[in-house]
Structures are given as C-alpha cells and as structure tokens.
Design an enzyme around this catalytic site. Sequence first.
Site, PDB file in Angstrom:
ATOM      1  N   LYS A  91      73.378  86.565 109.169  1.00 45.37           N
ATOM      2  CA  LYS A  91      73.707  86.008 108.057  1.00 45.37           C
ATOM      3  C   LYS A  91      74.714  84.977 107.999  1.00 45.37           C
ATOM      4  O   LYS A  91      75.823  85.703 107.980  1.00 45.37           O
ATOM      5  CB  LYS A  91      73.487  86.661 106.871  1.00 45.37           C
ATOM      6  CG  LYS A  91      73.358  86.371 105.922  1.00 45.37           C
ATOM      7  CD  LYS A  91      71.881  85.764 105.323  1.00 45.37           C
ATOM      8  CE  LYS A  91      71.966  85.410 103.855  1.00 45.37           C
ATOM      9  NZ  LYS A  91      71.962  83.467 104.212  1.00 45.37           N
ATOM     10  N   GLN A 112      82.821  85.630 108.676  1.00 48.79           N
ATOM     11  CA  GLN A 112      81.212  85.883 108.341  1.00 48.79           C
ATOM     12  C   GLN A 112      81.185  87.598 108.552  1.00 48.79           C
ATOM     13  O   GLN A 112      80.115  88.203 108.201  1.00 48.79           O
ATOM     14  CB  GLN A 112      80.155  84.895 108.747  1.00 48.79           C
ATOM     15  CG  GLN A 112      79.050  85.204 107.584  1.00 48.79           C
ATOM     16  CD  GLN A 112      79.365  83.794 106.215  1.00 48.79           C
ATOM     17  OE1 GLN A 112      79.686  83.542 106.844  1.00 48.79           O
ATOM     18  NE2 GLN A 112      78.767  84.928 104.897  1.00 48.79           N
ATOM     19  N   LYS A 115      83.073  89.650 106.320  1.00 46.97           N
ATOM     20  CA  LYS A 115      83.110  89.108 104.695  1.00 46.97           C
ATOM     21  C   LYS A 115      81.831  89.770 104.380  1.00 46.97           C
ATOM     22  O   LYS A 115      81.394  90.529 103.487  1.00 46.97           O
ATOM     23  CB  LYS A 115      82.584  87.819 104.571  1.00 46.97           C
ATOM     24  CG  LYS A 115      82.067  86.766 103.416  1.00 46.97           C
ATOM     25  CD  LYS A 115      82.033  85.781 103.479  1.00 46.97           C
ATOM     26  CE  LYS A 115      83.241  84.679 103.621  1.00 46.97           C
ATOM     27  NZ  LYS A 115      82.979  83.166 103.173  1.00 46.97           N
ATOM     28  N   LYS A 127      76.556  82.125 111.389  1.00 54.56           N
ATOM     29  CA  LYS A 127      77.026  80.460 110.936  1.00 54.56           C
ATOM     30  C   LYS A 127      75.886  79.783 112.128  1.00 54.56           C
ATOM     31  O   LYS A 127      76.238  79.903 113.547  1.00 54.56           O
ATOM     32  CB  LYS A 127      78.288  79.865 111.055  1.00 54.56           C
ATOM     33  CG  LYS A 127      79.072  79.301 109.975  1.00 54.56           C
ATOM     34  CD  LYS A 127      78.643  79.842 108.737  1.00 54.56           C
ATOM     35  CE  LYS A 127      79.195  79.335 107.385  1.00 54.56           C
ATOM     36  NZ  LYS A 127      79.184  79.839 106.099  1.00 54.56           N
ATOM     37  N   GLY A 166      72.697  77.713 103.324  1.00 52.54           N
ATOM     38  CA  GLY A 166      73.646  76.719 103.104  1.00 52.54           C
ATOM     39  C   GLY A 166      75.185  76.346 103.381  1.00 52.54           C
ATOM     40  O   GLY A 166      75.690  77.653 103.177  1.00 52.54           O
ATOM     41  N   ASP A 167      75.916  75.064 103.529  1.00 53.63           N
ATOM     42  CA  ASP A 167      77.232  75.624 103.552  1.00 53.63           C
ATOM     43  C   ASP A 167      77.419  73.561 102.606  1.00 53.63           C
ATOM     44  O   ASP A 167      77.120  72.748 103.026  1.00 53.63           O
ATOM     45  CB  ASP A 167      77.572  75.823 104.386  1.00 53.63           C
ATOM     46  CG  ASP A 167      79.940  76.234 105.022  1.00 53.63           C
ATOM     47  OD1 ASP A 167      79.887  75.431 105.172  1.00 53.63           O
ATOM     48  OD2 ASP A 167      79.488  77.918 104.889  1.00 53.63           O
ATOM     49  N   THR A 210      79.218  81.786  94.304  1.00 56.35           N
ATOM     50  CA  THR A 210      80.319  80.986  95.371  1.00 56.35           C
ATOM     51  C   THR A 210      81.465  80.994  94.073  1.00 56.35           C
ATOM     52  O   THR A 210      82.213  81.751  94.252  1.00 56.35           O
ATOM     53  CB  THR A 210      80.336  80.828  96.695  1.00 56.35           C
ATOM     54  OG1 THR A 210      79.484  80.689  97.428  1.00 56.35           O
ATOM     55  CG2 THR A 210      81.872  80.539  96.985  1.00 56.35           C
ATOM     56  N   ASN A 242      80.504  72.273  94.833  1.00 57.32           N
ATOM     57  CA  ASN A 242      79.618  73.206  94.457  1.00 57.32           C
ATOM     58  C   ASN A 242      80.505  74.787  94.070  1.00 57.32           C
ATOM     59  O   ASN A 242      80.374  75.426  92.979  1.00 57.32           O
ATOM     60  CB  ASN A 242      78.342  73.822  95.320  1.00 57.32           C
ATOM     61  CG  ASN A 242      77.698  74.477  94.960  1.00 57.32           C
ATOM     62  OD1 ASN A 242      77.843  75.852  94.621  1.00 57.32           O
ATOM     63  ND2 ASN A 242      76.507  74.676  93.878  1.00 57.32           N
ATOM     64  N   SER A 378      72.677  85.578  97.886  1.00 56.18           N
ATOM     65  CA  SER A 378      72.124  85.204  99.337  1.00 56.18           C
ATOM     66  C   SER A 378      71.750  86.336 100.096  1.00 56.18           C
ATOM     67  O   SER A 378      70.300  86.174  99.866  1.00 56.18           O
ATOM     68  CB  SER A 378      72.708  84.262 100.733  1.00 56.18           C
ATOM     69  OG  SER A 378      72.934  83.192 100.656  1.00 56.18           O
TER      70      SER A 378
END
Length: 446
Positions: A91, A112, A115, A127, A166-167, A210, A242, A378
Amino acid sequence: MKSTYAQRVYDDVAGRNPGEPEFLQAVKEVLTSIEPALEGNPKFEDHAILERMVEPDRMIKFRIAWVDDQGKTQVNRGYRVEFNNAIGPYKGGLRFHSSVTQSILKFLGFEQVFKNALTGLWMGGGKGGSDFDTHGKSEGEVMRFCQAFMTELYRHIGPNTDIPAGDIGVGGREVGYMYGQYKRIMNEFTGVLTGKGLAFGGSLGRTEATGYGLCYYTDEVLKTMMNDSFEGKIVSISGSGNVSIYAAEKTLELGGIVQVMSDSSGYIYDPDGINLDLVKDIKLVRRERISAYADTRKKAEFSANKKVWERPCDIALPCATQNELEETDAKQLISNGVKLVAEGANMPTTPEAIEALRTAKVVYAPGKASNAGGVAVSGLEMTQDSQRLAWTFEETDARLQRIMKDIVAQSLSASNQYGLGNDLLLGANLAGFVKVANAMVDQGIF
C-alpha cells in the site's frame, strides 16, 4: 551505530545502492533508531530481518509511451516498488513529478512499511510513480498518460495484492483516469486504487486526511507531552498543496494562528492570519503562484525564494517536500522559540536539522507517524470498498482521530519500554519495526 549488526547491514546497503542518497538517509535513520530492539532479540539477526527488510520484494520499472496534443509520441519512465507485505498487501501512493527517481521511490516505500504498521491496519508498504509532470499538460494529455501508465501497471496490482493511491502530482483526477483504465482492462469493479471519486468507491475525508491527521497527532502530543493545546499558538506551515491547506484548516479549527504558507517560488506572510479561502482559490481553483495572495491582502508580504522558517512560530509543520527544513532553518526556528516540529511531508527534515532540534529539546515528530493520516484513511477506504459501504464523513473522521491518537500512544509506549523516555522519533521507528519484524519471523523465509 552501536549495533555491529545494524552497521554491517547499512554498510552493505550503501555499497549496493550508490547514488541513492534519499534511500540511504531513510535506512540510516531507521537502523540507528532500532538498536535497542536488536540488542534483546537475537532472532532478528538469526532470521536476517534487516537484510530482508532493506531490500524491496520487487522493483518494477517500465516504459510509458503516450501521445501529446500535437500528435507526438512522448516517453516517460514508470516505477512500482513493492517493498514489504509481511502485515498486508502493498500500500502506498503514486507520485508524478519530474524529480521522481528510483532513490526517492525506494525511500518512500521503505518509510511506508513502518508508517502503515503504525496505523494498526493490515497494510504492507510500497510506492510508485513516474517522472511525468502534470503541470502545463492539457486534460487530454493527462488522461492519455494515466491510461498508458495503468496499461503497464495493471498486471502488478490488485485489491488483495498492491493498492496504489495518490501522492504529489496525483489527485482525484489522475486516480479516476487510472481506475477507469484498470476497470476497462480487467473488466471488474474492485477497490484496487484509493483516493477514488465518491461516486465510484471513494471515501469521505480522504482529501483532508493527511492534513487533518497531522493536526490530530500534533494536538495529542501537545496534550500528553506538554499539557498544552493549539489555542493561540502561531503555526508555520510550508507548502500550499493538499496537505498544507487541510493542515491549516484544522489548525484554525483547533484555535491556532497560521501566518505563513509557501510554494516553490517563496512564501507569504499575513500578520492578520492566513485567509484560507483565498489560498484555496489561488492554489486549487486558479492554480496560480502563492505570490498572488499578496496582490489581494494589503498587509500580506511575499518573500521570493525564501523559506517560511525564518518567521517566529510556536509550532512548525513542514508539509512541502523531502529535506526542505535544513540545519540553518532548524537553528533559526530554535532561536525564535519553536516548541514542536511535526512533519506533514515525507522526510522533510534533514538529519542535521533533526539533531539540532533534538539537542535543543524541541519536540520532534517524524513523518512516518505524524503524516500517517492519509494512508490510514486509504486503509479505511479499502474497508468500505470490500463491504460495499460508504461511511459518513463524521464516521471516517472519528476513526482517523483514534488512529492518530493511538500512533502517539504506541510511539511513547515503545520509547519508554526501551528506557528512552518520551522520544517520538525512536518510539515510532521501534514500534513499526518490531511489528513488521515479528511478522516476518513468524512467516518464515520469504
């Protein structure tokens, strides 16, 4: 590093990954932090956990050919780094930006893993992305690129295998185009991507997650470690995308005062407090430079090619990009009386700046903990997709708040367990590492 095991593994990683400074920076931070866990658990070395953890399960690289509005074929590089799935399917987001390299995506995928472990949800780490930049591209060009990207990526992902999101450079528009192409190729409607539109499986609260999560985390740190709150605090926020916008929104709701925001051209300072509606109009609707803010607000100042950190604040929230807060910035913040720095971006603070903050006894919160709100929601979107349900914003937001509070608690618990006091950096790394490492041991060699 005190641990000979950790040092040996790091030296090997450095030798095998030359020219990847971002990845090596991330690995060094984690390996240095987790030494207390290694000392009391020889099983981790016996099972070669570190050697396996610093190497991605797979690194996928592919060519993306697409046609621009002039009918000319363009070629970009695409990547997906599937790093570790010990506690769940891979993820992590997709980043479309000209700065994307293998090193950056490996560092993001490595971070990630830990996290996602901290969220308490069953998600591994990954990623991906491309060196394609959406800026200056037409709607048609963005759509054709996203379709071409997914035509290559689709064979490697799935709702129980790898779930991208998304990123930077990938918002709802890009996710929608990629999801449409995946659905067209696979002929199935699944939760293979998160950050989708609300009409086709998206989650309320994902856009804000976030930024809101960063503030929920920071608010919990203020309460539990400092017996304080956002009320009346001057909060400096870098960026105006964002994460920054919704961090500013929640800061204002919690009683804080935001006087600065920025983009790559410089920053704005408004002594009366940032008018967030104006920032949203400039950045989200008009898509202009942040300098346009000073054209409307008489007292506002725009400082070109400078950073927000030169302005005094109580709380600093770096939300722009990696390594944006350098040692000189940290020293400026310290001299101006900053009390807490919590990361909204991924690895936005350099090692030298972190050392300066920690030496000065400034409370420092690493991004793998403080900005986990995005991936947390997410994960909640994945749950809604699998149940074919749509929760209210209030339901999702309440779950987000609980997750962020629990991350603070996990970090402090792990830090104190190893006799390190209330150390959010060491605690987050230890808590995330031990969870993933134990899962890897239990599952045998894979």
